[in-house]
Motif scaffolding. Structure first.
Motif, PDB file in Angstrom:
ATOM      1  N   LEU A 183      -2.335   7.188   1.587  1.00 34.87           N
ATOM      2  CA  LEU A 183      -3.118   6.579   2.661  1.00 34.87           C
ATOM      3  C   LEU A 183      -3.059   7.446   3.916  1.00 34.87           C
ATOM      4  N   TYR A 237     -14.933  -0.655  -2.544  1.00 34.04           N
ATOM      5  CA  TYR A 237     -14.831  -2.086  -2.256  1.00 34.04           C
ATOM      6  C   TYR A 237     -15.773  -2.879  -3.162  1.00 34.04           C
ATOM      7  N   VAL A 257       0.861  -1.176   0.000  1.00 34.08           N
ATOM      8  CA  VAL A 257       0.000   0.000   0.000  1.00 34.08           C
ATOM      9  C   VAL A 257       0.900   1.229   0.000  1.00 34.08           C
ATOM     10  N   ILE A 279      -8.376   6.737   0.812  1.00 36.41           N
ATOM     11  CA  ILE A 279      -7.989   5.582   1.633  1.00 36.41           C
ATOM     12  C   ILE A 279      -8.325   4.284   0.902  1.00 36.41           C
ATOM     13  N   GLN A 331      -6.054   3.203  -2.005  1.00 44.52           N
ATOM     14  CA  GLN A 331      -4.793   2.595  -1.586  1.00 44.52           C
ATOM     15  C   GLN A 331      -5.014   1.203  -0.976  1.00 44.52           C
ATOM     16  N   LEU A 332      -5.991   1.074  -0.094  1.00 43.23           N
ATOM     17  CA  LEU A 332      -6.221  -0.211   0.566  1.00 43.23           C
ATOM     18  C   LEU A 332      -6.612  -1.306  -0.418  1.00 43.23           C
TER      19      LEU A 332
END
Length: 193
Positions: free
Chosen positions: A82, A121, A77, A153, A156-157
């Protein structure tokens, strides 16, 4: 069942191409989201191993595509974006709680960031299954509405949408617009304008 073939054509701008599997079938459609080697752009002639599947319209397509000889997928990551996303989200919340910003901005940023993480997601999962995707304009609207820290966030995750240049240009434009709108609201409410 694994198949072997070669990239016949690839359109980097559109993110798709076709795989030739040696006259066994017609050329097989391959979307960039099916690539396991996300950091590369295939070239005609590259050897690939993949699985056959069907898309939402029932057409044959390639999934779990490995470009042979390509570097392994990136697993780390990126810490700077982030960290920036986490700091920005925290700053909006703390500023809202302490009264430096209207509380509605802090809470709306929290809610919109949570929705952005869920949307990224969901889109990442849909991309890996060749299912119906979240439109990019929806992701940008979430960022514009204050969810950009969560979006940053999530990028990156989940390693999703963080390397596509056109998406990133629009994303950072929404960040600038949101921050400008918050600054204008604060200036107006404090009588500076």
């Amino acid at each position: 069942m694994k198949k072997a073939g070669r990239i016949k054509t690839w359109n980097t701008d559109k993110g798709y191409g076709f795989i030739d599997i040696h006259a066994e079938l017609d050329n097989v459609f391959c979307h960039a989201s099916a690539l396991r080697n996300r950091g590369i752009s295939p070239k005609p002639g590259d050897r690939v191993i993949f699985e056959l599947s069907r898309d939402a319209q029932g057409r044959t397509c390639a999934v779990n595509v490995n470009v042979l000889g390509a570097p392994p997928p990136r697993t780390s990551v990126s810490p700077v974006p982030l960290l920036f996303g986490c700091i920005a989200l925290s700053a909006f919340i703390v500023a809202g709680v302490l009264g430096a910003l209207p509380p509605v901005i802090g809470w709306s940023t929290s809610v919109m960031s949570a929705l952005a993480v869920l949307a990224y997601y969901s889109d990442k999962q849909a991309a890996s299954r060749n299912a119906r995707r979240t439109p990019e304009h929806s992701l940008h609207l979430l960022a514009l509405a204050g969810g950009w820290p969560g979006a940053l966030i999530a990028q990156q995750l989940f390693r999703h949408k963080n390397r596509k240049t056109s998406f990133q240009v629009t994303f950072w434009s929404t960040v600038a617009l949101h921050c400008a709108a918050v600054a204008a609201w604060v200036a107006h409410s404090t009588g500076l304008v």
